[in-house]
Write an enzyme that holds these catalytic residues in place. Structure first.
Site, PDB file in Angstrom:
ATOM      1  N   ASN A 113       0.842  -1.199   0.000  1.00  0.00           N
ATOM      2  CA  ASN A 113       0.000   0.000   0.000  1.00  0.00           C
ATOM      3  C   ASN A 113       0.875   1.246   0.000  1.00  0.00           C
ATOM      4  O   ASN A 113       1.914   1.304   0.662  1.00  0.00           O
ATOM      5  CB  ASN A 113      -1.020  -0.015   1.143  1.00  0.00           C
ATOM      6  CG  ASN A 113      -0.436  -0.177   2.523  1.00  0.00           C
ATOM      7  OD1 ASN A 113       0.595  -0.800   2.697  1.00  0.00           O
ATOM      8  ND2 ASN A 113      -1.102   0.382   3.508  1.00  0.00           N
ATOM      9  N   CYS A 128      -4.075   0.645  -2.500  1.00  0.00           N
ATOM     10  CA  CYS A 128      -3.900  -0.598  -1.738  1.00  0.00           C
ATOM     11  C   CYS A 128      -2.791  -1.469  -2.341  1.00  0.00           C
ATOM     12  O   CYS A 128      -2.459  -1.354  -3.526  1.00  0.00           O
ATOM     13  CB  CYS A 128      -5.189  -1.408  -1.748  1.00  0.00           C
ATOM     14  SG  CYS A 128      -6.577  -0.660  -0.907  1.00  0.00           S
ATOM     15  N   GLU A 139      -2.882  -4.641  -3.053  1.00  0.00           N
ATOM     16  CA  GLU A 139      -3.346  -5.550  -4.113  1.00  0.00           C
ATOM     17  C   GLU A 139      -3.271  -4.864  -5.475  1.00  0.00           C
ATOM     18  O   GLU A 139      -2.858  -5.451  -6.474  1.00  0.00           O
ATOM     19  CB  GLU A 139      -4.793  -5.980  -3.852  1.00  0.00           C
ATOM     20  CG  GLU A 139      -4.979  -6.857  -2.635  1.00  0.00           C
ATOM     21  CD  GLU A 139      -5.281  -6.061  -1.362  1.00  0.00           C
ATOM     22  OE1 GLU A 139      -4.740  -4.943  -1.218  1.00  0.00           O
ATOM     23  OE2 GLU A 139      -6.036  -6.568  -0.517  1.00  0.00           O
TER      24      GLU A 139
HETATM   25  N1  THU Z   1      -5.282  -1.514   2.396  1.00  0.00           N
HETATM   26  C1  THU Z   1      -4.684  -2.349   1.506  1.00  0.00           C
HETATM   27  O1  THU Z   1      -3.576  -2.100   1.040  1.00  0.00           O
HETATM   28  N2  THU Z   1      -5.343  -3.476   1.154  1.00  0.00           N
HETATM   29  C2  THU Z   1      -6.551  -3.867   1.667  1.00  0.00           C
HETATM   30  O2  THU Z   1      -7.054  -4.911   1.303  1.00  0.00           O
HETATM   31  C3  THU Z   1      -7.236  -3.027   2.646  1.00  0.00           C
HETATM   32  C4  THU Z   1      -6.590  -1.726   2.964  1.00  0.00           C
HETATM   33  C5  THU Z   1      -4.555  -0.302   2.800  1.00  0.00           C
HETATM   34  C6  THU Z   1      -5.112   0.991   2.304  1.00  0.00           C
HETATM   35  C7  THU Z   1      -4.564   1.957   3.332  1.00  0.00           C
HETATM   36  O3  THU Z   1      -3.247   2.314   2.962  1.00  0.00           O
HETATM   37  C8  THU Z   1      -4.494   1.143   4.606  1.00  0.00           C
HETATM   38  O4  THU Z   1      -4.537  -0.221   4.204  1.00  0.00           O
HETATM   39  C9  THU Z   1      -5.620   1.417   5.584  1.00  0.00           C
HETATM   40  O5  THU Z   1      -6.860   1.282   4.973  1.00  0.00           O
END
Ligand code: THU
Length: 162
Positions: free
Chosen positions: A63, A74, A76
């Site tokens: 992220n 994110c 993913e």
């Molecule tokens: N986040 C992800 O990278 N993947 C997920 O599946 C859920 C949330 C990140 C986004 C943000 O940087 C942090 O987690 C908090 O939401």
């Protein structure tokens, strides 16, 4: 008249990392290690994603946050977009996601709705199911057969006319 439509999604609950296949274990470990490269100074929630590719290598995403919050992305999606940009010829054989707070151990996580839409797109694009590992409770690991299993009734290219 109405009748119920029952959907079935099979998720295997793997008891622990020791029960993963060797290829899964590599992908799983890569997702966990990737959390060290997360840029999450605002949420302090570090997420890593790993893609196992058809040449045996791993492509990572993390992220990436931003002072203008909605500009972040994110793990993913950085993984999938990064791979599609850098190595569009590669097929994805598996995916794993891991997350942990800045101070603390790994925690269960499930992918957000926007990531599910993107995950389904790249699976559709390569016309081959991508198994997914997500951390479950008590050290277990959820093994999904397909990224699209996270998005029932999802919109895809098949829904576009023409
Ligand atoms: N986040 C992800 O990278 N993947 C997920 O599946 C859920 C949330 C990140 C986004 C943000 O940087 C942090 O987690 C908090 O939401």
């Amino acid at each position: 008249m109405a009748h119920p439509l029952h959907l079935t999604i099979t998720v295997e609950v793997v008891a622990s990392e020791a029960d993963l296949t060797p290829a899964e274990a590599v992908t799983w470990q890569a997702a966990r290690a990737a959390t060290n490269h997360s840029y999450a100074p605002y949420s302090r929630f570090h997420v890593g994603a790993a893609l196992l590719l058809d040449d045996g290598t791993i492509f990572r995403g993390t992220n990436q946050e931003n002072a203008a919050f909605p500009s972040g992305l994110c793990a993913e999606r950085t993984a999938l977009f990064g791979l599609a940009a850098a190595h569009p010829e590669r097929r994805i054989l598996g995916m794993a996601v891991a997350a942990r707070p800045a101070t603390g151990d790994f925690v269960p996580i499930t992918s957000c709705g926007a990531c599910r839409q993107v995950m389904a797109e790249y699976e559709h694009r390569q016309n081959q199911a991508i198994p997914l590992l997500l951390p479950g409770p008590d050290g277990s690991i959820y093994r999904f057969r397909s990224l699209s299993d996270l998005l029932p009734f999802g919109f895809s290219a098949d829904d576009l006319p023409g």
